[in-house]
Design a protein around this motif. Structure first.
Motif, PDB file in Angstrom:
ATOM      1  N   LEU A 268       0.339  -0.962  -0.175  1.00  0.00           N
ATOM      2  CA  LEU A 268      -0.203  -0.151   0.369  1.00  0.00           C
ATOM      3  C   LEU A 268       0.970   0.967  -0.043  1.00  0.00           C
ATOM      4  CD1 LEU A 268      -3.104  -0.760   2.536  1.00  0.00           C
ATOM      5  CD2 LEU A 268      -3.189  -0.678  -0.127  1.00  0.00           C
ATOM      6  N   VAL A 269       1.847   1.014   0.392  1.00  0.00           N
ATOM      7  CA  VAL A 269       2.736   2.775   0.806  1.00  0.00           C
ATOM      8  C   VAL A 269       3.234   2.232  -0.862  1.00  0.00           C
ATOM      9  CG1 VAL A 269       4.877   2.997   1.627  1.00  0.00           C
ATOM     10  CG2 VAL A 269       3.152   1.847   2.946  1.00  0.00           C
ATOM     11  N   VAL A 270       3.784   1.548  -1.411  1.00  0.00           N
ATOM     12  CA  VAL A 270       4.376   1.695  -2.877  1.00  0.00           C
ATOM     13  C   VAL A 270       3.262   1.886  -3.161  1.00  0.00           C
ATOM     14  CG1 VAL A 270       5.659   0.548  -4.638  1.00  0.00           C
ATOM     15  CG2 VAL A 270       6.199  -0.107  -2.374  1.00  0.00           C
ATOM     16  N   PHE A 276      -0.666   8.335  -5.490  1.00  0.00           N
ATOM     17  CA  PHE A 276      -1.228   9.231  -5.321  1.00  0.00           C
ATOM     18  C   PHE A 276       0.536  10.508  -4.724  1.00  0.00           C
ATOM     19  CE2 PHE A 276      -4.218   6.633  -3.836  1.00  0.00           C
ATOM     20  CZ  PHE A 276      -5.496   6.953  -4.334  1.00  0.00           C
ATOM     21  N   GLY A 277       0.931  10.076  -5.557  1.00  0.00           N
ATOM     22  CA  GLY A 277       2.366  11.073  -5.675  1.00  0.00           C
ATOM     23  C   GLY A 277       2.477  12.006  -5.465  1.00  0.00           C
ATOM     24  N   GLY A 278       2.836  12.950  -4.861  1.00  0.00           N
ATOM     25  CA  GLY A 278       3.063  14.641  -5.150  1.00  0.00           C
ATOM     26  C   GLY A 278       3.059  15.090  -4.083  1.00  0.00           C
ATOM     27  N   HIS A 279       2.432  16.628  -3.831  1.00  0.00           N
ATOM     28  CA  HIS A 279       2.480  16.771  -2.244  1.00  0.00           C
ATOM     29  C   HIS A 279       1.847  16.282  -2.258  1.00  0.00           C
ATOM     30  CE1 HIS A 279       3.030  20.524  -0.294  1.00  0.00           C
ATOM     31  NE2 HIS A 279       1.958  20.897   0.071  1.00  0.00           N
ATOM     32  N   ALA A 282       1.511  11.915   1.195  1.00  0.00           N
ATOM     33  CA  ALA A 282       2.104  11.386   2.100  1.00  0.00           C
ATOM     34  C   ALA A 282       0.921  11.347   3.118  1.00  0.00           C
ATOM     35  CB  ALA A 282       3.398  12.531   2.962  1.00  0.00           C
ATOM     36  N   ASN A 283      -0.030  12.412   3.267  1.00  0.00           N
ATOM     37  CA  ASN A 283      -1.364  12.683   3.630  1.00  0.00           C
ATOM     38  C   ASN A 283      -2.145  11.218   3.064  1.00  0.00           C
ATOM     39  OD1 ASN A 283      -0.807  14.869   4.621  1.00  0.00           O
ATOM     40  ND2 ASN A 283      -2.191  15.484   2.826  1.00  0.00           N
ATOM     41  N   TRP A 284      -2.297  10.440   2.072  1.00  0.00           N
ATOM     42  CA  TRP A 284      -2.664   9.133   1.418  1.00  0.00           C
ATOM     43  C   TRP A 284      -2.404   8.071   2.155  1.00  0.00           C
ATOM     44  CZ3 TRP A 284      -8.411  10.236   0.167  1.00  0.00           C
ATOM     45  CH2 TRP A 284      -8.376  10.821   0.086  1.00  0.00           C
ATOM     46  N   ILE A 285      -0.682   8.662   1.736  1.00  0.00           N
ATOM     47  CA  ILE A 285      -0.536   6.916   2.645  1.00  0.00           C
ATOM     48  C   ILE A 285       0.062   6.585   4.010  1.00  0.00           C
ATOM     49  CG2 ILE A 285       2.131   6.571   2.942  1.00  0.00           C
ATOM     50  CD1 ILE A 285       2.938   8.164   0.436  1.00  0.00           C
ATOM     51  N   ALA A 286      -0.638   8.063   4.149  1.00  0.00           N
ATOM     52  CA  ALA A 286      -1.038   6.976   5.807  1.00  0.00           C
ATOM     53  C   ALA A 286      -1.974   6.839   6.449  1.00  0.00           C
ATOM     54  CB  ALA A 286      -0.745   8.412   6.614  1.00  0.00           C
ATOM     55  N   ALA A 287      -3.386   7.685   5.557  1.00  0.00           N
ATOM     56  CA  ALA A 287      -4.369   7.099   5.281  1.00  0.00           C
ATOM     57  C   ALA A 287      -4.790   5.377   5.297  1.00  0.00           C
ATOM     58  CB  ALA A 287      -5.186   7.619   4.620  1.00  0.00           C
ATOM     59  N   VAL A 292      -5.480  -0.550   7.199  1.00  0.00           N
ATOM     60  CA  VAL A 292      -4.980  -1.882   7.608  1.00  0.00           C
ATOM     61  C   VAL A 292      -5.404  -2.298   8.337  1.00  0.00           C
ATOM     62  CG1 VAL A 292      -3.240  -3.496   7.042  1.00  0.00           C
ATOM     63  CG2 VAL A 292      -3.801  -1.681   5.383  1.00  0.00           C
ATOM     64  N   PHE A 293      -4.853  -1.352   9.249  1.00  0.00           N
ATOM     65  CA  PHE A 293      -4.216  -2.177  11.089  1.00  0.00           C
ATOM     66  C   PHE A 293      -5.460  -2.721  11.764  1.00  0.00           C
ATOM     67  CE2 PHE A 293      -0.370   0.702  10.890  1.00  0.00           C
ATOM     68  CZ  PHE A 293       0.664  -0.130  11.218  1.00  0.00           C
ATOM     69  N   PRO A 294      -7.122  -2.634  11.702  1.00  0.00           N
ATOM     70  CA  PRO A 294      -8.038  -2.711  12.235  1.00  0.00           C
ATOM     71  C   PRO A 294      -8.348  -4.166  11.033  1.00  0.00           C
ATOM     72  CG  PRO A 294      -8.409  -0.868  12.108  1.00  0.00           C
ATOM     73  CD  PRO A 294      -7.200  -0.993  11.341  1.00  0.00           C
ATOM     74  N   LEU A 295      -7.832  -5.073  10.099  1.00  0.00           N
ATOM     75  CA  LEU A 295      -8.173  -5.448   9.443  1.00  0.00           C
ATOM     76  C   LEU A 295      -7.622  -6.436   9.873  1.00  0.00           C
ATOM     77  CD1 LEU A 295      -7.884  -4.902   6.150  1.00  0.00           C
ATOM     78  CD2 LEU A 295      -9.957  -5.472   6.865  1.00  0.00           C
TER      79      LEU A 295
END
Length: 579
Positions: A268-270, A276-279, A282-287, A292-295
């Motif tokens: 998902l990070v990759v 969602f690269g660009g400015h 990072a917001n979308w990557i963290a989201a 995934v963690f609740p799963l």
């Protein structure tokens, strides 16, 4: 590797599959609520992750922060709401299902209730009544529900990501497929066999330990105690070795599971960096990563739940081996007094590999007759009583009351035949409730009347709460003779025409025994009385005496006739009188 045992057991299952179909819409609702619970949990982490990272920068529009705040609150509220509703729905579904499940179970066992031990081992009986229903509940709550919820989440994740990026959807199809299906199946195939070995080893160790401890004196006297200890140590080491292998596998399996989840996060990070690269990337990557963690909560328990199906399979196999409950409602025979019992060429054996208990027995018991059945222990006296009551069916021949087969009366046989057993059981409730078992509609005046007849009125009136006094476990506040009198009170309250006394004076002292016999004879005057005994005290009050030996009648006649003409009877009676 063996096939998955649960799938094999479910193929011809009569206990789980029908309820899945019958309550399918409630099941769908429970699964949907479970999926929504984890969707809200994932949504909460998604919006929280986006909000945290987004707030670290200067938003050019307040809506970029306000909308995630609202969504975070909404997901935070709806997650426990859906979780509570899912638990309420799923447990209500299971309890409603198991109430019918238990009824069907007891209907299946009812046919064999009297001679259950002749067909089932004690361990199976205890397993059926105390564990198997709980195992099936756990099969639904801990295996089927979580697996179906995980499948629903699986579809949502694959479809959602596949719609954004097909190659990412394919990757999630593989990774989550391994997590949801691959690892649980792997766990069943590898540790399932070890579980079976562990269970067998535990049972063997327990059996050997019990037998050997009971015979420890023989081991010591023979000088072989060291051999016993060596064998016990060897069995215990095998069990511990099997358990260590299971624990090692479980640890390795959990490590692989967490690595797969980590691989999902890395993917998902990759993907987020690429998509969602660009400015604002990072917001979308963290989201996406936090989502995934609740799963992990939904998926981590699947291998353990799947592995437990090996335990549930034993319960399913036992349940499916039970007879199918009869759906036909047979009409109860209707007969009128006087009541005559005819035993016509009756033979009986509990199973084909056991000896015959009764052999070609012929006997007629006339209305109002008092018949004593003598014989040593194990000669079939109590078996004959069960046959007369219709609790057992003859292997050959038939037993009838006024021409109607006794085994066709079902529960209604209690309207015609009452039984006083060797050890009458008194329940841990009031005296009144115990006696009213004979007739639930009886008034307190009726109860006092029968208590007076059996000589217990004064005893009961002296109790702290009279009829409302709690008897206590097994009725220990009463002596043996008093318990037999209470049992007789039940019979008198029911007022049945035929009474079977199944060795009711065993264990009583001679004086108490005679008083109990006198009470029986006086209060049961005019009724058909079948007295099973190996003790001849009071035998002269009977109209006829028969002697059972090796399943056959070897003597028959009145007490006077047998005393005058049968040397064996005279010898028995003299021995009984201590002459």
């Amino acid at each position: 590797m063996n096939r998955i045992p649960l799938l094999k057991a479910l193929r011809h299952d009569r206990w789980v599959r029908p309820f899945l179909k019958k309550y399918r819409w409630t099941l769908v609702l429970a699964i949907s609520l479970g999926i929504l619970t984890f969707v809200c949990a994932g949504g909460l982490m998604f919006t929280a992750g986006y909000l945290i990272s987004r707030c670290a920068t200067m938003p050019f529009n307040i809506l970029l922060v306000y909308v995630p705040i609202v969504l975070t609150r909404a997901f935070g509220i709806f997650r426990p709401v859906f979780h509570y509703a899912e638990r309420l729905t799923s447990h209500n579904w299971v309890f409603k299902m198991t109430s019918m499940f238990r009824k069907r179970l007891y209907d299946s066992l009812e046919k064999d209730a009297v001679f259950f031990n002749s067909k089932y081992r004690i361990g199976d009986i205890l397993g059926l009544l105390s564990e198997d229903v709980a195992h099936i509940q756990n099969l639904y709550l801990r295996t089927i529900f979580p697996m179906l919820v995980a499948c629903g989440l699986y579809l949502i994740i694959v479809i959602a990501l596949g719609a954004l990026t097909p190659w990412m959807g394919l990757l999630m199809l593989i990774l989550f497929g391994l997590i949801i299906f691959g690892i649980p199946v792997w766990s069943i195939l590898v540790n399932g066999a070890r579980q079976e070995q562990e269970k067998e080893a535990t049972n063997r160790l327990y059996s050997d330990l019990t037998d050997n401890v009971m015979g420890i004196t023989d081991w010591v006297l023979s000088g072989n105690s060291s051999k016993y200890l060596q064998r016990h140590d060897s069995d215990e080491k095998k069990l511990l070795s099997s358990q260590r292998k299971m624990h090692r596998f479980n640890n390795f399996r959990d490590f692989v599971l967490q690595m797969l989840i980590l691989l999902v996060i890395i993917s998902l990070v990759v993907w987020g960096s690429y998509h969602f690269g660009g400015h604002w990337g990072a917001n979308w990557i963290a989201a996406f990563v936090l989502c995934v963690f609740p799963l992990d909560e939904a998926l981590a328990g699947l291998p353990v739940a799947a592995q437990q199906t090996n335990v549930y399979t034993d319960s399913l196999d036992r349940l499916n081996s039970l007879p199918e409950p009869s759906k036909e409602q047979q009409a109860t025979p209707q007969i009128e007094a006087p009541y005559q019992i005819d035993i016509d060429n009756v033979s009986f054996q509990y199973s084909s590999d056991t000896e015959q208990i009764l052999q070609h027995l012929n006997l007629q018991i006339k209305p109002g007759e008092k018949l004593a059945i003598l014989g040593r222990s194990g000669t079939g006296k109590s078996t004959l009583a069960s046959l007369i009551r219709g609790d057992l069916q003859p292997t050959e021949g038939q037993i009838t009351i006024n021409g109607e087969l006794t085994d066709k009366f079902g529960d209604q046989i209690a309207n015609y035949i009452g039984v006083v057993h060797q050890s009458p059981y008194l329940f841990n409730t009031t005296v009144l409730n115990n006696i009213r078992l004979g007739n639930e509609d009886a008034t307190e005046e009726d109860v006092w009347s029968v208590l007076k007849r059996v000589g217990l009125e004064e005893k009961i009136r002296q109790l702290p709460d009279g009829l409302n006094t709690k008897i206590g476990e097994a009725g220990l506040i009463f002596s043996g003779g008093e318990r037999h009198r209470l049992s007789l009170a039940r019979i008198l309250l029911k007022d049945v025409p035929i009474v079977i006394l199944d060795e009711p004076t065993v264990g009583l002292d001679p004086l108490t025994e005679q008083r109990v016999i006198d009470t029986f004879m006086n209060e049961l005057a005019g009724k058909t009385l079948i007295w099973i005994t190996h003790h001849l005290q009071g035998i002269d009050a009977m109209n006829r005496v028969i002697f059972l030996e090796n399943g056959k009648i070897t003597m028959s006649g009145t007490p006077q006739e047998l005393w005058e003409n049968n040397p064996h009877y005279r010898k028995l009676k003299k021995a009984d009188q201590g002459l």
